[in-house]
Scaffold this motif. Structure first.
Motif, PDB file in Angstrom:
ATOM      1  N   GLY A 129     -11.352  -7.104   7.012  1.00 21.88           N
ATOM      2  CA  GLY A 129     -10.398  -6.952   5.917  1.00 21.88           C
ATOM      3  C   GLY A 129      -9.024  -7.422   6.334  1.00 21.88           C
ATOM      4  O   GLY A 129      -8.685  -7.447   7.528  1.00 21.88           O
ATOM      5  N   VAL A 130      -8.239  -7.825   5.365  1.00 22.24           N
ATOM      6  CA  VAL A 130      -6.872  -8.292   5.560  1.00 22.24           C
ATOM      7  C   VAL A 130      -5.921  -7.253   5.007  1.00 22.24           C
ATOM      8  O   VAL A 130      -6.110  -6.757   3.893  1.00 22.24           O
ATOM      9  N   LEU A 131      -4.912  -6.909   5.780  1.00 19.22           N
ATOM     10  CA  LEU A 131      -3.859  -6.012   5.320  1.00 19.22           C
ATOM     11  C   LEU A 131      -2.518  -6.703   5.524  1.00 19.22           C
ATOM     12  O   LEU A 131      -2.128  -6.990   6.660  1.00 19.22           O
ATOM     13  N   LEU A 132      -1.846  -6.992   4.431  1.00 18.45           N
ATOM     14  CA  LEU A 132      -0.580  -7.707   4.461  1.00 18.45           C
ATOM     15  C   LEU A 132       0.521  -6.785   3.973  1.00 18.45           C
ATOM     16  O   LEU A 132       0.400  -6.173   2.903  1.00 18.45           O
ATOM     17  N   GLY A 188       7.680  -2.017   4.067  1.00 21.27           N
ATOM     18  CA  GLY A 188       6.378  -1.456   4.426  1.00 21.27           C
ATOM     19  C   GLY A 188       5.360  -1.499   3.302  1.00 21.27           C
ATOM     20  O   GLY A 188       4.236  -1.016   3.464  1.00 21.27           O
ATOM     21  N   THR A 189       5.724  -2.070   2.157  1.00 27.20           N
ATOM     22  CA  THR A 189       4.799  -2.142   1.028  1.00 27.20           C
ATOM     23  C   THR A 189       3.569  -2.964   1.386  1.00 27.20           C
ATOM     24  O   THR A 189       3.686  -4.079   1.906  1.00 27.20           O
ATOM     25  N   VAL A 190       2.387  -2.414   1.117  1.00 29.07           N
ATOM     26  CA  VAL A 190       1.134  -3.126   1.355  1.00 29.07           C
ATOM     27  C   VAL A 190       0.885  -4.037   0.165  1.00 29.07           C
ATOM     28  O   VAL A 190       0.646  -3.574  -0.954  1.00 29.07           O
ATOM     29  N   LEU A 191       0.934  -5.335   0.373  1.00 28.69           N
ATOM     30  CA  LEU A 191       0.772  -6.306  -0.701  1.00 28.69           C
ATOM     31  C   LEU A 191      -0.693  -6.642  -0.933  1.00 28.69           C
ATOM     32  O   LEU A 191      -1.117  -6.851  -2.074  1.00 28.69           O
ATOM     33  N   LEU A 192      -1.469  -6.730   0.140  1.00 29.45           N
ATOM     34  CA  LEU A 192      -2.901  -6.990   0.052  1.00 29.45           C
ATOM     35  C   LEU A 192      -3.631  -6.048   0.990  1.00 29.45           C
ATOM     36  O   LEU A 192      -3.207  -5.837   2.136  1.00 29.45           O
ATOM     37  N   ASN A 193      -4.740  -5.504   0.530  1.00 29.59           N
ATOM     38  CA  ASN A 193      -5.633  -4.721   1.369  1.00 29.59           C
ATOM     39  C   ASN A 193      -7.050  -5.004   0.909  1.00 29.59           C
ATOM     40  O   ASN A 193      -7.529  -4.419  -0.060  1.00 29.59           O
ATOM     41  N   THR A 194      -7.727  -5.939   1.582  1.00 26.57           N
ATOM     42  CA  THR A 194      -9.047  -6.365   1.139  1.00 26.57           C
ATOM     43  C   THR A 194     -10.163  -5.500   1.711  1.00 26.57           C
ATOM     44  O   THR A 194     -11.342  -5.825   1.545  1.00 26.57           O
ATOM     45  N   THR A 195      -9.817  -4.395   2.371  1.00 25.44           N
ATOM     46  CA  THR A 195     -10.858  -3.483   2.850  1.00 25.44           C
ATOM     47  C   THR A 195     -11.365  -2.561   1.755  1.00 25.44           C
ATOM     48  O   THR A 195     -12.230  -1.730   1.998  1.00 25.44           O
ATOM     49  N   ALA A 227     -12.994   5.134   2.534  1.00 22.57           N
ATOM     50  CA  ALA A 227     -13.813   4.447   1.529  1.00 22.57           C
ATOM     51  C   ALA A 227     -13.226   3.083   1.238  1.00 22.57           C
ATOM     52  O   ALA A 227     -12.358   2.922   0.413  1.00 22.57           O
ATOM     53  N   TRP A 228     -13.720   2.081   1.937  1.00 20.78           N
ATOM     54  CA  TRP A 228     -13.230   0.709   1.828  1.00 20.78           C
ATOM     55  C   TRP A 228     -11.722   0.630   1.951  1.00 20.78           C
ATOM     56  O   TRP A 228     -11.027   0.061   1.131  1.00 20.78           O
ATOM     57  N   GLY A 229     -11.203   1.257   3.041  1.00 24.21           N
ATOM     58  CA  GLY A 229      -9.815   1.027   3.393  1.00 24.21           C
ATOM     59  C   GLY A 229      -8.872   2.113   2.961  1.00 24.21           C
ATOM     60  O   GLY A 229      -7.748   2.175   3.432  1.00 24.21           O
ATOM     61  N   SER A 230      -9.265   2.979   2.037  1.00 19.44           N
ATOM     62  CA  SER A 230      -8.382   4.071   1.662  1.00 19.44           C
ATOM     63  C   SER A 230      -8.432   5.132   2.745  1.00 19.44           C
ATOM     64  O   SER A 230      -9.466   5.372   3.346  1.00 19.44           O
ATOM     65  N   PRO A 231      -7.335   5.820   3.043  1.00 23.98           N
ATOM     66  CA  PRO A 231      -7.372   6.907   4.015  1.00 23.98           C
ATOM     67  C   PRO A 231      -8.434   7.916   3.616  1.00 23.98           C
ATOM     68  O   PRO A 231      -8.537   8.320   2.452  1.00 23.98           O
ATOM     69  N   ALA A 232      -9.216   8.358   4.586  1.00 20.99           N
ATOM     70  CA  ALA A 232     -10.392   9.166   4.282  1.00 20.99           C
ATOM     71  C   ALA A 232     -10.039  10.456   3.554  1.00 20.99           C
ATOM     72  O   ALA A 232     -10.708  10.845   2.596  1.00 20.99           O
ATOM     73  N   LEU A 233      -8.982  11.144   3.970  1.00 20.08           N
ATOM     74  CA  LEU A 233      -8.624  12.410   3.354  1.00 20.08           C
ATOM     75  C   LEU A 233      -8.238  12.217   1.902  1.00 20.08           C
ATOM     76  O   LEU A 233      -8.647  12.972   1.017  1.00 20.08           O
ATOM     77  N   ARG A 234      -7.451  11.161   1.635  1.00 18.91           N
ATOM     78  CA  ARG A 234      -6.996  10.900   0.265  1.00 18.91           C
ATOM     79  C   ARG A 234      -8.184  10.619  -0.645  1.00 18.91           C
ATOM     80  O   ARG A 234      -8.266  11.115  -1.770  1.00 18.91           O
ATOM     81  N   THR A 276      -8.938  -6.588  -3.636  1.00 20.29           N
ATOM     82  CA  THR A 276      -7.754  -6.088  -2.960  1.00 20.29           C
ATOM     83  C   THR A 276      -7.128  -4.962  -3.768  1.00 20.29           C
ATOM     84  O   THR A 276      -7.279  -4.913  -5.000  1.00 20.29           O
ATOM     85  N   SER A 277      -6.457  -4.083  -3.083  1.00 17.60           N
ATOM     86  CA  SER A 277      -5.578  -3.143  -3.783  1.00 17.60           C
ATOM     87  C   SER A 277      -4.301  -3.877  -4.156  1.00 17.60           C
ATOM     88  O   SER A 277      -3.972  -4.932  -3.603  1.00 17.60           O
ATOM     89  N   LEU A 278      -3.577  -3.340  -5.116  1.00 15.97           N
ATOM     90  CA  LEU A 278      -2.305  -3.884  -5.554  1.00 15.97           C
ATOM     91  C   LEU A 278      -1.226  -2.822  -5.410  1.00 15.97           C
ATOM     92  O   LEU A 278      -1.498  -1.633  -5.604  1.00 15.97           O
ATOM     93  N   PRO A 279       0.013  -3.209  -5.091  1.00 16.48           N
ATOM     94  CA  PRO A 279       1.071  -2.218  -4.909  1.00 16.48           C
ATOM     95  C   PRO A 279       1.684  -1.696  -6.205  1.00 16.48           C
ATOM     96  O   PRO A 279       2.488  -0.783  -6.164  1.00 16.48           O
ATOM     97  N   SER A 280       1.348  -2.291  -7.353  1.00 17.37           N
ATOM     98  CA  SER A 280       1.849  -1.785  -8.629  1.00 17.37           C
ATOM     99  C   SER A 280       0.979  -2.325  -9.747  1.00 17.37           C
ATOM    100  O   SER A 280       0.071  -3.137  -9.523  1.00 17.37           O
ATOM    101  N   LYS A 281       1.274  -1.908 -10.975  1.00 11.93           N
ATOM    102  CA  LYS A 281       0.519  -2.352 -12.149  1.00 11.93           C
ATOM    103  C   LYS A 281       1.190  -3.512 -12.865  1.00 11.93           C
ATOM    104  O   LYS A 281       0.701  -3.956 -13.910  1.00 11.93           O
ATOM    105  N   PHE A 282       2.287  -4.039 -12.342  1.00 15.48           N
ATOM    106  CA  PHE A 282       3.067  -5.047 -13.058  1.00 15.48           C
ATOM    107  C   PHE A 282       2.657  -6.450 -12.598  1.00 15.48           C
ATOM    108  O   PHE A 282       3.243  -7.028 -11.695  1.00 15.48           O
ATOM    109  N   LEU A 283       1.620  -6.971 -13.264  1.00 13.41           N
ATOM    110  CA  LEU A 283       1.008  -8.226 -12.849  1.00 13.41           C
ATOM    111  C   LEU A 283       1.038  -9.229 -13.999  1.00 13.41           C
ATOM    112  O   LEU A 283       0.727  -8.897 -15.145  1.00 13.41           O
TER     113      LEU A 283
END
Length: 917
Positions: free
Chosen positions: A177-180, A186-193, A12-19, A208-215
């Motif tokens: 999508g961009v995955l950085l 190995g932390t995913v910093l950007l995932n625009t999918t 679902a827009w870049g998240s692993p399907a099973l999760r 994009t997804s974010l790797p934490s809530k500390f923004l």
């Protein structure tokens, strides 16, 4: 490193399907799930629902939502004043762009993105260009564009591709999508999918997804320093409004810094000047929405938060070095009434020997509130006042607004008449000057995107300077502010003033309390340039001041944009005399430190309303440690300069201002480091302690540089304050007394038994004594602070002897530095006209002797008269009774923890060493 991901590896827009499937099933038990929701919609958990219908003036129905091809699930209503889970959100298979081709270039790669199905906003763009440049090992540049307006920021050109980047970049082909990722962790910093890319003529969106809530960042807003990700929308559109939560304020800074779970940090900057909103959601995730320009992203990999801010400023430019008098105490109010009344305030400050470097006037000095005029009755003695200030080593700053009066009771007004003749004002779509209303009545607005306007601005300033030789300028109302919405005739119909999508701006209109977005300027329409207006005025003003005075310009601007720090400082606007406003000033100062504008502060004691003596005393203690310290209040309220209060309050204010002046060499050096390499001056605690998660949410304390911890009182009626003290030894700035901690203090907070105590902390909350006359300041172990005996102006202080405070670490080491020049000339570092001294203490062998050294670099034309002629104070060890020195100074052991070395009498330009056994 580049890897292309096939579409079937994303769910679902870049998240692993099973999760996603598991989380979706969990979501079935909560919320109000409609019976008609398709199974694919039920698979998207609430926190990962990216809004497909963000329009706020529309009640989203299932019919409206599904007409866009999106999922509709009605959720429980949010609390009043809050946003909630979107009812209309993107399904996993919503169409987006496809990466059709990708080719290598000298700096990275270039690709083509194609959309085969139309989006729901008009004039969506079928084909886009993708540019990727691996600019440095810690900076990546990604740009998605088609030919259209781009911000004319002077960004340094990169000539060579990064050789060993600390990041890896991957792409999803379909959907694009961009995955950085950070290579080391190995932390995913950007995932625009996680949601579709949309790129229409007046609606651009990427998530994009974010790797934490500390923004942090994304200004200008009145908010906690750490942003909430609980469905929080932050709008960026320059607006004249007293600082209020949840609204777009004076400036626009589309940059955020994020702390990753392991203590690394990265930052993201979207170079775009159009109206914009950034949506934060608890996934954690983020959505950028803008209504023009391009998607031009710079990503900074740090990995230390200090390095992220330095890397950001390598792109936008390092801040200017201020004149040293700018770091003194400033005093202003709207409502002095006359130059003689202003003069009386200055004399009262001198009478009580309270430090003051600059006196300001608000718009009441003008004739009818018209720029470049002087009230010839009430302010006739202003030139004499300025002359008197200069004789006493003080300075004068006046206000200017961009609105130029289009009428005059005297028949002619040269600034307007000449500006009209040269065609220098914003025009309507019909080619006539756009007329709004500001303080003088009907006004026109200079077009600072036109180079000819800069010359006209200079000529006006030169003429006024010949009568009143001001030292600096305060440029206000430059969003630009307009007391009308749009103009005297409103705004014309059309999609510039009424775009297909309007971000969540205060007033629900781009022209609310400003000019029409369709107004025509030299470079482009105001629709594209609005957020740049204050920056463009500042650049014209800085250039003019250099030509008029030949010295470093001092400018404080209300509206700001990235790169503003190269030309001016900023104050946080029209705050109120309330305790919560004093608190909010700390997140504001820290945020502008992230934005590369270190010369920042709030109106001390508050601008509107009447302060109390207690509030003003506490606020002066805090404000004495704003990088820019100015007391300012409005007309028809009680005076709030230090002389207006009781002897006890006046003394407390005087003492803390003298403390600031004693630290001027340290503060000035911090500004040099900011100018040279982008260091922060006022600094959040987690910048120095990124591994201590407890510091990540702190915004009631801050540091000066790495060495001085400020813990202000922010509540009424208390005589103590609880603050977090990071791990290590922290020495009380005033008394430098070591203590034995009370064994009966309960977790998680323990008390310091006496005011002015030093502490060896394990990283904990501590309750500190704080009577009304006391501000808690602590020096970090391992620091050397250059100080001076304070005077009542920076000029007097600079003539006093230097002192060193040496705070030894547990291994008996310390370091610090001092930058010194004439305090006002242009480009002293660049021209080599300065002295720079590095101080350090090292331990010789495994035990004393210890060696204190000063290593000096004095350039040609530098300051040769930098004297350490009083004493050095060494903290932190039990000192022996004998002291050896090449200079044979006298020793005064005050306690087992403090040693004062007196009568040094040495020039730091020659370097020195001091040794004891």
């Amino acid at each position: 490193m580049l890897r292309l991901l096939p579409a079937n590896l994303t769910g679902a827009w870049g998240s692993p399907a099973l999760r996603v499937r598991e989380q979706g099933l969990m979501a079935l038990s909560g919320g109000w799930l409609g019976p008609m929701a398709p199974p694919k919609c039920l698979l998207v958990p609430e926190s990962h629902r990216f809004d497909c219908y963000p329009e706020r003036r529309v009640v989203v129905t299932q019919e409206l939502c599904e007409s866009r091809g999106c999922c509709f699930i009605q959720s429980p209503p949010p609390a009043e004043g809050k946003q909630g889970v979107p009812w209309c959100f993107y399904p996993p298979d919503f169409p987006s762009y496809t990466l059709e081709s990708l080719n290598q270039t000298a700096l990275g790669m270039v690709g083509v993105l194609v959309r085969r199905e139309k989006a729901y906003y008009p004039r969506d763009i079928q084909k886009l260009r993708l540019d990727v440049e691996f600019e440095t090992d810690t900076r990546l540049h990604i740009k998605v564009t088609n030919p259209r307006y781009e911000v004319p920021l002077d960004v340094p050109q990169v000539m060579k591709r990064a050789e060993n980047p600390i990041y890896s970049l991957n792409f999803s082909w379909d959907p694009f999508g961009v995955l950085l990722q950070r290579k080391a962790t190995g932390t995913v910093l950007l995932n625009t999918t996680v949601a579709p890319l949309i790129f229409a003529d007046q609606f651009l969106q990427i998530s994009t997804s974010l790797p934490s809530k500390f923004l942090y960042g994304l200004g200008e807003h009145r908010d906690r320093f750490l942003h909430s990700l609980d469905w929080n929308t932050l709008t960026l559109w320059a607006r004249d409004v007293p600082p209020t939560e949840s609204f777009n304020l004076y400036g626009a800074h589309p940059f955020y810094l994020l702390m990753e779970e392991d203590g690394n940090a990265h930052g993201v900057f979207l170079l775009n000047s159009n109206a914009m909103e950034v949506v934060l959601q608890p996934a954690p995730g983020l959505t950028w929405r803008t209504i023009g320009g391009v998607l031009d992203f710079y990503i900074f990999l740090g990995p230390d938060p200090n390095m992220v801010i330095q890397q950001y400023q390598q792109v936008i430019g390092f801040p200017a070095m201020p004149p040293i008098w700018a770091l003194g105490f400033h005093l202003c109010r709207w409502g002095y009434g006359s130059s003689n009344e202003t003069w009386q305030t200055v004399r009262a400050m001198r009478n009580y020997q309270i430090p003051q470097d600059a006196q300001w006037n608000d718009i009441d000095y003008m004739d009818g509130y018209r720029d470049f005029t002087l009230d010839s009755q009430k302010f006739t003695s202003l030139p004499s006042l300025v002359e008197d200030l200069h004789k006493h080593g003080q300075h004068y700053v006046m206000i200017l607004d961009p609105g130029i009066s289009s009428t005059s009771p005297h028949g002619s007004y040269w600034p307007f008449d000449e500006g009209l003749r040269r065609g220098l004002f914003l025009n309507t779509t019909k080619g006539q000057p756009l007329i709004g209303q500001v303080w003088p009545g009907f006004t026109a607005f200079p077009d600072f995107s036109n180079p000819d306007t800069h010359q006209w601005w200079l000529e006006n300033l030169q003429h006024f300077y010949s009568h009143v030789p001001f030292d600096g300028l305060w440029i206000d109302m430059n969003e630009p502010s307009n007391f009308m919405d749009g103009s005297e005739h409103g705004c014309p119909p059309g999609e510039l003033d009424s775009p297909p999508y309007t971000p969540a701006v205060l007033g629900d209109s781009l022209s609310a309390k400003t000019v029409c977005a369709s107004a025509e300027q030299k470079v482009s329409v105001h629709y594209n340039l609005h957020n740049l207006y204050g920056l463009m005025e500042t650049k014209a003003t800085a250039s003019a001041l250099v030509k008029i005075r030949g010295k470093r310009p001092f400018i404080i601007s209300r509206s700001t944009f990235p790169s503003q720090g190269r030309y001016s400082g900023h104050w946080l606007g029209d705050n109120r005399s309330q305790w919560k406003d004093m608190y909010y000033s700390i997140p504001g100062v820290l945020s502008f430190s992230l934005f590369g504008i270190p010369l920042v502060g709030a109106d001390i004691c508050g601008f509107s309303g009447s302060t109390s003596e207690e509030l003003c005393t506490r606020w002066t203690q805090l404000g004495a440690f704003y990088p820019f310290a100015r007391n300012h209040n409005t007309q028809k309220e009680k005076a709030q300069d230090p002389t207006a209060f009781s002897p006890a309050a006046r003394t407390a204010m005087k003492d803390v201002l003298l403390t600031r002046y004693s630290l001027l060499p340290f503060l000035y050096t911090l500004f040099h480091r900011a100018h040279l390499q982008g260091d922060t001056v006022a600094r959040p605690l987690f910048f120095e302690f990124p591994g201590d998660v407890a510091t990540w949410e702190l915004d009631r304390q801050f540091l000066w540089g790495r060495s001085l911890l400020v813990t202000p009182v922010l509540e009424p009626g208390v005589d103590s304050v609880t603050g977090y003290v990071p791990r290590g030894m922290w020495y009380d700035f005033y008394t430098v007394r070591s203590i034995t901690l009370s064994p009966d203090c309960s977790h998680p907070c323990r008390s310091l038994p006496a005011q002015g105590s030093s502490v060896n902390s394990s990283g904990e909350l501590l309750k500190m004594s704080a009577p009304l006359e006391h501000l808690n300041l602590h020096i970090r172990e391992g620091s050397i602070l250059p100080t001076q005996k304070p005077g009542t102006t920076t000029e007097v202080t600079r003539g006093n002897p230097l002192r060193l405070i040496v705070a030894l670490s547990s291994d008996a080491t310390a370091w610090g530095d001092l930058f010194w020049d004439d305090g006002e000339s242009l480009d002293t570092f660049e021209k080599g006209n300065y002295s720079y001294v590095m101080f350090n203490v090292t331990q010789v062998g495994w035990s004393p002797p210890l060696l204190l050294q000063g290593h000096s670099v004095t350039k040609e034309g530098g300051e040769d008269s930098v004297w350490l002629s009083c004493h050095a104070r060494v903290l932190g060890k039990a000192f022996p009774s004998s002291l050896l020195s090449r200079l044979y100074p006298r020793m005064s052991p005050l306690s087992p923890q403090v040693l004062t070395v007196s009568d040094l009498g040495m020039s730091l330009s020659q370097g020195f060493s001091l040794q004891w056994l």
